[in-house]
Enzyme design. Structure first.
Site, short mmCIF file in Angstrom:
data_model
loop_
_atom_site.label_atom_id
_atom_site.label_comp_id
_atom_site.label_asym_id
_atom_site.label_seq_id
_atom_site.Cartn_x
_atom_site.Cartn_y
_atom_site.Cartn_z
N ILE A 30 -3.62 1.81 0.36
CA ILE A 30 -2.41 0.55 0.74
C ILE A 30 -2.38 1.12 2.65
O ILE A 30 -1.22 -0.29 3.03
CB ILE A 30 -1.57 0.42 0.14
N ASP A 150 11.02 9.86 15.60
CA ASP A 150 9.80 8.58 16.02
C ASP A 150 10.99 7.73 14.98
O ASP A 150 9.69 7.27 14.21
CB ASP A 150 8.67 9.79 15.01
#
Length: 218
Positions: A30, A150
Site C-alpha cells: 500500500i 522529520d
C-alpha cells in the site's frame, strides 16, 4: 540493559506476519517510504481480527537498527490520539518489521492538493498534528521532550475521521525539558526542503525546529 527490555510482549512471530500479508505480496503493498515497503494485512489481536499496516525494513534506503529500535521505544512509551499506534514488531530471521494500527486514508501528502478536502478538514488536520507535536514537546514527561526531526506531510497519517496521526519516529531525539531553552547539537537530519535552515546550518536542534518543519509541511 537490553534496549528491547520491557517490549517483549509486543513481539509478533514472522510466520504470523507472512500469513497476514500473504507473504508480502504485491496485492497487499500500500505504500513505500524511507524505511521500506508497507503492506496491509489482517492479524489476530486479543482474539479479534484487526486490520494492520506492516512496515518491512529495506536497508537499501539507508535506515536500519537505530531507526527500528527508536520507533519501538518511542511508540511503546508514548501514547496520544494524534500519534500513530504501534501494535507490535518482529525481529526474526534477518527481518525487522513494524506493525501499526491501520490508518484508513494514508498520508497527508496525498490530499494537500485535493480540492475536495475542505478548509474545515484542513484546519482539523493541522490542529491535530499540532496537538501531537505539542504532546511530544511538552507532555511526555517532566524531564525530557521528544524532537521528531522529520515532520512532513508524508509522515502525517489520516484516520477514518480525518484525525492527524504523527508517524515515523526513527530519526527522533530525546532532549531535556527542565531548562529554559532545549537544544541538542547533532548532525543535521531530515528531509531536504523541510529542514529548519538554522538547524541545517548549525547542527543545533531545538523544539522550534520541529515547529518550523511542521509549518513547511502544510
Amino acid at each position: 540493559m537490553s534496549r528491547m527490555e520491557g517490549v517483549q510482549h509486543l513481539q509478533i512471530p514472522l510466520e504470523e506476519i507472512k500469513l497476514a500479508t500473504n507473504s508480502f505480496s504485491k496485492e497487499n503493498l500500500i505504500a513505500r517510504g524511507g524505511f521500506g515497503n508497507v503492506y496491509i494485512g489482517k492479524l489476530n489481536i486479543s482474539g479479534e481480527q484487526s486490520t494492520v499496516a506492516v512496515k518491512r525494513l529495506d536497508r537499501k534506503f539507508g535506515q536500519g537498527n537505530r531507526e527500528f529500535l527508536m520507533e519501538i521505544q518511542m511508540l511503546s512509551c508514548y501514547k496520544h490520539k494524534n500519534l500513530v499506534c504501534l501494535v507490535g514488531f518482529c525481529d526474526e530471521s534477518g527481518e525487522k518489521i513494524l506493525v501499526y494500527e491501520y490508518v484508513k486514508y494514508g498520508s497527508l501528502d496525498g490530499y494537500i492538493s485535493n480540492k475536495d478536502l475542505s478548509w474545515l478538514q484542513r484546519l482539523k488536520i493541522s490542529l491535530g498534528a499540532a496537538r501531537g507535536l505539542s504532546y511530544l514537546h511538552n507532555d511526555v514527561g517532566p524531564q525530557h521532550r521528544v524532537l521528531h526531526r522529520d515532520i512532513k506531510s508524508s509522515n502525517i497519517l489520516l484516520d477514518d475521521q480525518f484525525e492527524a496521526r504523527i508517524s515515523d519516529f526513527g530519526l527522533s531525539k530525546i532532549g531535556p525539558s527542565n531548562v529554559e531553552f532545549t537544544f541538542l547539537v547533532t548532525d543535521a537530519c531530515g528531509t531536504f526542503g523541510y529542514t529548519d535552515p538554522q538547524y541545517h546550518k548549525t547542527g543545533v536542534l531545538t523544539k522550534e525546529s520541529g515547529v518550523f518543519i511542521w509549518h513547511s509541511a502544510i
